[in-house]
Scaffold this motif. Sequence first.
Motif, PDB file in Angstrom:
ATOM      1  N   VAL A  63       0.844  -1.195   0.000  1.00 31.49           N
ATOM      2  CA  VAL A  63       0.000   0.000   0.000  1.00 31.49           C
ATOM      3  C   VAL A  63       0.875   1.238   0.000  1.00 31.49           C
ATOM      4  N   ILE A  64       0.506   2.233  -0.806  1.00 28.21           N
ATOM      5  CA  ILE A  64       1.149   3.546  -0.771  1.00 28.21           C
ATOM      6  C   ILE A  64       0.056   4.581  -0.550  1.00 28.21           C
ATOM      7  N   CYS A  65       0.252   5.421   0.457  1.00 29.33           N
ATOM      8  CA  CYS A  65      -0.720   6.471   0.780  1.00 29.33           C
ATOM      9  C   CYS A  65      -0.017   7.819   0.641  1.00 29.33           C
ATOM     10  N   VAL A  66      -0.457   8.620  -0.308  1.00 29.45           N
ATOM     11  CA  VAL A  66       0.154   9.933  -0.540  1.00 29.45           C
ATOM     12  C   VAL A  66      -0.691  10.979   0.193  1.00 29.45           C
ATOM     13  N   SER A  67      -0.169  11.498   1.299  1.00 30.48           N
ATOM     14  CA  SER A  67      -0.916  12.442   2.127  1.00 30.48           C
ATOM     15  C   SER A  67      -0.632  13.883   1.717  1.00 30.48           C
ATOM     16  N   GLY A  68      -0.738  14.133   0.418  1.00 29.46           N
ATOM     17  CA  GLY A  68      -0.524  15.451  -0.160  1.00 29.46           C
ATOM     18  C   GLY A  68      -0.909  15.387  -1.621  1.00 29.46           C
ATOM     19  N   GLY A  69      -0.993  16.551  -2.268  1.00 30.55           N
ATOM     20  CA  GLY A  69      -1.434  16.588  -3.650  1.00 30.55           C
ATOM     21  C   GLY A  69      -0.333  16.237  -4.636  1.00 30.55           C
ATOM     22  N   LEU A  70      -0.742  15.671  -5.774  1.00 28.72           N
ATOM     23  CA  LEU A  70       0.174  15.361  -6.881  1.00 28.72           C
ATOM     24  C   LEU A  70      -0.441  15.913  -8.166  1.00 28.72           C
ATOM     25  N   PRO A  71       0.141  16.965  -8.766  1.00 32.82           N
ATOM     26  CA  PRO A  71      -0.380  17.472 -10.031  1.00 32.82           C
ATOM     27  C   PRO A  71      -0.448  16.381 -11.103  1.00 32.82           C
ATOM     28  N   VAL A  72       0.575  15.543 -11.127  1.00 31.87           N
ATOM     29  CA  VAL A  72       0.559  14.346 -11.985  1.00 31.87           C
ATOM     30  C   VAL A  72       1.080  13.174 -11.151  1.00 31.87           C
ATOM     31  N   LEU A  73       0.650  11.976 -11.515  1.00 34.16           N
ATOM     32  CA  LEU A  73       1.059  10.782 -10.775  1.00 34.16           C
ATOM     33  C   LEU A  73       2.319  10.198 -11.417  1.00 34.16           C
ATOM     34  N   PRO A  74       3.453  10.195 -10.704  1.00 39.38           N
ATOM     35  CA  PRO A  74       4.692   9.683 -11.299  1.00 39.38           C
ATOM     36  C   PRO A  74       4.623   8.174 -11.550  1.00 39.38           C
ATOM     37  N   GLN A  75       5.089   7.765 -12.706  1.00 36.95           N
ATOM     38  CA  GLN A  75       5.113   6.338 -13.026  1.00 36.95           C
ATOM     39  C   GLN A  75       5.971   5.571 -12.030  1.00 36.95           C
ATOM     40  N   ALA A  76       7.050   6.216 -11.556  1.00 38.46           N
ATOM     41  CA  ALA A  76       7.948   5.551 -10.605  1.00 38.46           C
ATOM     42  C   ALA A  76       7.214   5.119  -9.344  1.00 38.46           C
ATOM     43  N   LEU A  77       6.234   5.920  -8.950  1.00 40.08           N
ATOM     44  CA  LEU A  77       5.446   5.597  -7.755  1.00 40.08           C
ATOM     45  C   LEU A  77       4.597   4.355  -7.997  1.00 40.08           C
ATOM     46  N   LEU A  78       3.975   4.286  -9.158  1.00 40.70           N
ATOM     47  CA  LEU A  78       3.167   3.120  -9.512  1.00 40.70           C
ATOM     48  C   LEU A  78       4.009   1.852  -9.556  1.00 40.70           C
ATOM     49  N   GLU A  79       5.224   1.989 -10.039  1.00 41.31           N
ATOM     50  CA  GLU A  79       6.103   0.826 -10.181  1.00 41.31           C
ATOM     51  C   GLU A  79       6.541   0.266  -8.825  1.00 41.31           C
ATOM     52  N   GLN A  80       6.354   1.051  -7.761  1.00 44.26           N
ATOM     53  CA  GLN A  80       6.763   0.591  -6.436  1.00 44.26           C
ATOM     54  C   GLN A  80       5.660  -0.162  -5.705  1.00 44.26           C
ATOM     55  N   LEU A  81       4.545  -0.415  -6.399  1.00 40.22           N
ATOM     56  CA  LEU A  81       3.450  -1.221  -5.851  1.00 40.22           C
ATOM     57  C   LEU A  81       3.645  -2.699  -6.190  1.00 40.22           C
ATOM     58  N   LYS A  82       3.328  -3.560  -5.242  1.00 40.57           N
ATOM     59  CA  LYS A  82       3.276  -4.992  -5.536  1.00 40.57           C
ATOM     60  C   LYS A  82       2.051  -5.276  -6.415  1.00 40.57           C
ATOM     61  N   ILE A  83       2.044  -6.404  -7.081  1.00 37.50           N
ATOM     62  CA  ILE A  83       0.845  -6.849  -7.790  1.00 37.50           C
ATOM     63  C   ILE A  83      -0.275  -6.996  -6.752  1.00 37.50           C
ATOM     64  N   GLY A  84      -1.406  -6.393  -7.028  1.00 38.07           N
ATOM     65  CA  GLY A  84      -2.500  -6.397  -6.070  1.00 38.07           C
ATOM     66  C   GLY A  84      -2.435  -5.258  -5.067  1.00 38.07           C
ATOM     67  N   GLY A  85      -1.348  -4.487  -5.124  1.00 37.77           N
ATOM     68  CA  GLY A  85      -1.182  -3.364  -4.202  1.00 37.77           C
ATOM     69  C   GLY A  85      -2.057  -2.177  -4.585  1.00 37.77           C
ATOM     70  N   ARG A  86      -2.320  -1.308  -3.589  1.00 45.87           N
ATOM     71  CA  ARG A  86      -3.177  -0.137  -3.810  1.00 45.87           C
ATOM     72  C   ARG A  86      -2.425   1.139  -3.458  1.00 45.87           C
ATOM     73  N   LEU A  87      -2.713   2.174  -4.222  1.00 38.47           N
ATOM     74  CA  LEU A  87      -2.131   3.489  -3.993  1.00 38.47           C
ATOM     75  C   LEU A  87      -3.255   4.511  -3.860  1.00 38.47           C
ATOM     76  N   ALA A  88      -3.208   5.329  -2.810  1.00 42.84           N
ATOM     77  CA  ALA A  88      -4.166   6.421  -2.638  1.00 42.84           C
ATOM     78  C   ALA A  88      -3.444   7.728  -2.909  1.00 42.84           C
ATOM     79  N   ALA A  89      -4.023   8.562  -3.775  1.00 46.92           N
ATOM     80  CA  ALA A  89      -3.391   9.838  -4.113  1.00 46.92           C
ATOM     81  C   ALA A  89      -4.445  10.863  -4.476  1.00 46.92           C
ATOM     82  N   PHE A  90      -4.109  12.125  -4.237  1.00 46.40           N
ATOM     83  CA  PHE A  90      -4.944  13.256  -4.652  1.00 46.40           C
ATOM     84  C   PHE A  90      -4.292  13.844  -5.894  1.00 46.40           C
ATOM     85  N   VAL A  91      -4.916  13.634  -7.043  1.00 47.34           N
ATOM     86  CA  VAL A  91      -4.255  13.900  -8.317  1.00 47.34           C
ATOM     87  C   VAL A  91      -4.936  15.052  -9.046  1.00 47.34           C
TER      88      VAL A  91
END
Length: 217
Positions: free
Chosen positions: A146-174
């Motif tokens: 799980v990755i929880c971004v507790s701040g805003g992201l104008p765009v979602l970096p691909q590098a962040l997505l790549e750090q998720l396991k298969i089946g993993g979830r990411l929360a972001a304000f985009v």
Amino acid sequence: MNIEQARFNMIEQQIRPWDVLDQEVLNLLSIVKRENFVPAAYRDIAFADLEVPLPAGQHMLAPRVEARVLQELAIKKHESVLEIGAGSGYMAALLAHRGHHVLTVDIKPELVELAQHNLAANGVTNVQVALGDASRGWAAGAPYDVICVSGGLPVLPQALLEQLKIGGRLAAFVGTAPVMKAQIITRIDDKQFRVNDVFETYIEALENAAEPPRFKF
């Protein structure tokens, strides 16, 4: 102020009406004492429907936003969590009660110190607080469940997505002002991700967050 009445009112009047109906999440809001993570000067508004100011010009997320994100991530007891933006340590404490281990990273030294102090004072032992810039990911410890971004992201970096396991979830304000989307992104396999837009809001961007490309004429 009657602390317990204020907490009850927060849960019943702000959080439950915002479609936070997971009883485990609602119970957790009574277990993890939000007022202990709020700067002393703002203790009287610890349960208000607003972003409480923190040192270094930062803010805690509004209670209903924290609770909704926590519900949508559906963290399991064995899962490892990366939080980007430690703040006061409150969200990390909530995440830690649901998961196995939390690494929370903040770019502001005073917030790292504040989060460490608050987590220790409240007996939260399965959170590590690190100083650094994780706005585009944090490779140490990856991949995460799980990755929880507790701040805003104008765009979602691909590098962040790549750090998720298969089946993993990411929360972001985009997105950017005036309206951003709170998204839960699930990694389906090596190349595919499912995006769920949960609600609209506006959250200040993380320092050094990636910006969308600008058109040149």
